[in-house]
Design a protein around this motif. Structure first.
Motif, PDB file in Angstrom:
ATOM      1  N   GLU A 118       0.840  -1.188   0.000  1.00 15.03           N
ATOM      2  CA  GLU A 118       0.000   0.000   0.000  1.00 15.03           C
ATOM      3  C   GLU A 118       0.878   1.242   0.000  1.00 15.03           C
ATOM      4  OE1 GLU A 118      -3.296   0.242   2.688  1.00 15.03           O
ATOM      5  OE2 GLU A 118      -3.323  -1.937   2.963  1.00 15.03           O
ATOM      6  N   GLN A 158      -3.621   4.753  -0.524  1.00 10.19           N
ATOM      7  CA  GLN A 158      -4.257   5.424   0.608  1.00 10.19           C
ATOM      8  C   GLN A 158      -4.402   6.911   0.307  1.00 10.19           C
ATOM      9  OE1 GLN A 158      -1.678   4.628   3.932  1.00 10.19           O
ATOM     10  NE2 GLN A 158      -1.844   2.403   3.740  1.00 10.19           N
ATOM     11  N   CYS A 185      -6.841  -2.246  -3.989  1.00 12.52           N
ATOM     12  CA  CYS A 185      -7.646  -1.761  -2.875  1.00 12.52           C
ATOM     13  C   CYS A 185      -7.290  -0.313  -2.562  1.00 12.52           C
ATOM     14  CB  CYS A 185      -7.464  -2.633  -1.634  1.00 12.52           C
ATOM     15  SG  CYS A 185      -5.767  -2.664  -0.999  1.00 12.52           S
ATOM     16  N   ARG A 187      -7.747   2.851   0.720  1.00 10.92           N
ATOM     17  CA  ARG A 187      -8.174   3.310   2.050  1.00 10.92           C
ATOM     18  C   ARG A 187      -8.421   4.814   1.972  1.00 10.92           C
ATOM     19  NH1 ARG A 187      -6.368  -0.478   6.339  1.00 10.92           N
ATOM     20  NH2 ARG A 187      -5.015  -2.029   5.340  1.00 10.92           N
ATOM     21  N   TYR A 189      -8.971   8.188   4.485  1.00 12.66           N
ATOM     22  CA  TYR A 189      -8.885   8.711   5.847  1.00 12.66           C
ATOM     23  C   TYR A 189      -9.249  10.199   5.872  1.00 12.66           C
ATOM     24  CZ  TYR A 189      -6.066   4.525   6.798  1.00 12.66           C
ATOM     25  OH  TYR A 189      -5.624   3.228   6.929  1.00 12.66           O
ATOM     26  N   ILE A 235     -11.097  -0.804   1.502  1.00 14.06           N
ATOM     27  CA  ILE A 235     -10.960  -1.693   2.658  1.00 14.06           C
ATOM     28  C   ILE A 235     -11.049  -0.969   3.998  1.00 14.06           C
ATOM     29  CG2 ILE A 235      -9.689  -3.453   1.388  1.00 14.06           C
ATOM     30  CD1 ILE A 235      -7.104  -2.369   2.548  1.00 14.06           C
ATOM     31  N   ARG A 236     -10.920   0.347   3.997  1.00 13.29           N
ATOM     32  CA  ARG A 236     -11.120   1.101   5.239  1.00 13.29           C
ATOM     33  C   ARG A 236     -11.526   2.530   4.914  1.00 13.29           C
ATOM     34  NH1 ARG A 236     -11.038   1.405  10.430  1.00 13.29           N
ATOM     35  NH2 ARG A 236     -10.559  -0.798  10.637  1.00 13.29           N
ATOM     36  N   VAL A 237     -12.443   3.046   5.742  1.00 14.42           N
ATOM     37  CA  VAL A 237     -12.853   4.450   5.663  1.00 14.42           C
ATOM     38  C   VAL A 237     -12.800   4.998   7.084  1.00 14.42           C
ATOM     39  CG1 VAL A 237     -14.647   6.077   4.986  1.00 14.42           C
ATOM     40  CG2 VAL A 237     -14.388   3.936   3.723  1.00 14.42           C
ATOM     41  N   LEU A 239     -10.015   6.339  10.438  1.00 13.50           N
ATOM     42  CA  LEU A 239      -9.032   5.697  11.313  1.00 13.50           C
ATOM     43  C   LEU A 239      -9.705   4.769  12.303  1.00 13.50           C
ATOM     44  CD1 LEU A 239      -6.473   8.517  12.223  1.00 13.50           C
ATOM     45  CD2 LEU A 239      -5.971   6.388  11.026  1.00 13.50           C
ATOM     46  N   GLN A 240      -9.058   3.661  12.573  1.00  8.67           N
ATOM     47  CA  GLN A 240      -9.565   2.737  13.581  1.00  8.67           C
ATOM     48  C   GLN A 240      -9.403   3.354  14.969  1.00  8.67           C
ATOM     49  OE1 GLN A 240      -8.003  -1.206  13.255  1.00  8.67           O
ATOM     50  NE2 GLN A 240      -8.887  -1.904  15.175  1.00  8.67           N
ATOM     51  N   ARG A 261     -17.493   5.181   8.520  1.00 11.59           N
ATOM     52  CA  ARG A 261     -17.937   4.546   7.272  1.00 11.59           C
ATOM     53  C   ARG A 261     -19.445   4.329   7.262  1.00 11.59           C
ATOM     54  NH1 ARG A 261     -14.722  -0.018   4.040  1.00 11.59           N
ATOM     55  NH2 ARG A 261     -16.014  -0.048   2.167  1.00 11.59           N
TER      56      ARG A 261
END
Length: 356
Positions: A118, A158, A185, A187, A189, A235-237, A239-240, A261
């Motif tokens: 990535e 990203q 993929c 991401r 942020y 695969i991600r929207v 920050l965790q 998300r």
């Protein structure tokens, strides 16, 4: 097959620049460098908790992995490769900078069975990159993306929304340029002002204003539609959430929400239903029959979507759980007009609704 990730954080190791938004210690929740022994311990700790039928991936996150000294890279990758060779892990993933990729680096990574790289691109706008102190240009992104794909390694990209000088138009243009690169993929942020960063300094000086939560939602919904319509996996929207990634702790300001998300996807559904209401004019009730997994985002955060239709149009919105597939929806207007539609069809409609 379900995917399970074993995350190994290498905070700020190898990064040749201090980007204006970055404080990896806060973002990753890790402040010390990881050793090969610690990496093995992390893997061994995770593996017994993962279902036997899951696809397992070891992911090196946090710093610019390919800019770490080569000896350390090889030590960490050797550990990860052992588990691939044993059949316990299917993929090795890492994140790095666009200006830290070369043919020699890729050839070495392939020897260790790296399968996904990535690139932390953040933006494809020259001024945004400059004002964010990224230290690379768009050509670096295009060249490194091409090299990664030619090597046979899957490409991830990203992007960040709301960096200094950023606008909705620039975000959409970045997404379109990502699509041209055809990544495996993506991401997304929203930019958060993390404590002890250059961005916090600009904020305090009044020289930077983060996007609001609603502004970020309105932009990111359009980005998701662009990626989904072009069959690119997001695969991600957002920050965790971690102990440090919370407003009032590690986050000073910005559009943070632990379910970002879902907020975005709920807004997309609301927009499509709004379109149906306008098209049909005299609607007084909407019933959505759907897989139970979709109910919360259809209803909206704190029932926001239901309240919107009630307050704006005096329309009652009802959701009915159904055993249909997760990407299928049955929308009934006033008990007599039934619309059977898939997520893919909704995204195509939204592409026109958003004038993309």
């Amino acid at each position: 097959m379900k995917k399970r990730i074993i995350p190994i954080f290498v905070p700020h190791r190898g990064c040749p620049h201090d980007c204006i938004f970055c404080n990896q210690k806060k973002i990753t929740g890790v402040s010390t460098d990881v050793t090969s022994e610690e990496a093995r311990n992390i893997i061994e700790e995770y593996l017994p908790t993962i279902p036997k039928d899951a696809s397992v991936e070891i992911a090196f996150f946090g710093g610019s992995f390919t800019a770490i000294d080569e000896k350390t890279q090889n030590e960490l990758l050797s550990v990860a490769k052992e588990y691939v060779d044993k059949g316990l892990v299917s993929d090795i993933r890492m994140s790095t900078r666009p200006d830290c990729i070369s043919v020699d680096i890729l050839n070495r990574l392939k020897e260790y069975k790296t399968s996904i790289i990535e690139l932390g691109v953040q933006s494809m706008d020259a001024k945004v990159l400059h004002d964010s102190a990224r230290g690379h240009d768009m050509k670096s992104v295009i060249d490194s993306a091409k090299l990664i794909k030619e090597s046979g390694i899957n490409l991830g990209l990203q992007m960040m929304v709301g960096l200094p000088s950023d606008t909705e138009e620039k975000c959409i243009e970045t997404a379109k340029k990502f699509i041209e690169l055809n990544p495996f993929c993506v991401r997304i942020y929203p930019t958060l002002v993390v404590k002890d960063t250059g961005l916090e300094t600009l904020l305090n000086k009044g020289e930077y204003k983060p996007f609001t939560l609603d502004e970020s939602i309105q932009i990111v919904k359009k980005l998701l539609v662009l990626f989904y319509v072009n069959n690119i996996n997001v695969i991600r929207v957002g920050l965790q959430a971690t102990e440090d990634i919370q407003l009032g702790k590690g986050i000073v300001d910005g559009p943070y929400h632990p379910a970002f998300r879902e907020l975005v996807e709920g807004e997309m559904i609301k927009d499509y239903l709004h379109y149906l209401v306008i098209q049909n004019k005299t609607v007084s009730q909407i019933e959505i029959k759907t897989n139970n997994k979709n109910i919360s985002k259809i209803v909206g955060n704190k029932k926001s979507n239901k309240l919107f239709f009630k307050n704006e149009f005096n329309i009652n919105m009802k959701t009915t759980p159904s055993n249909i597939a997760e990407d299928e929806f049955i929308i009934v207007l006033d008990n007599d007009k039934e619309i059977n539609i898939t997520s893919e069809q909704i995204y195509k409609e939204l592409l026109n609704i958003y004038n993309l």
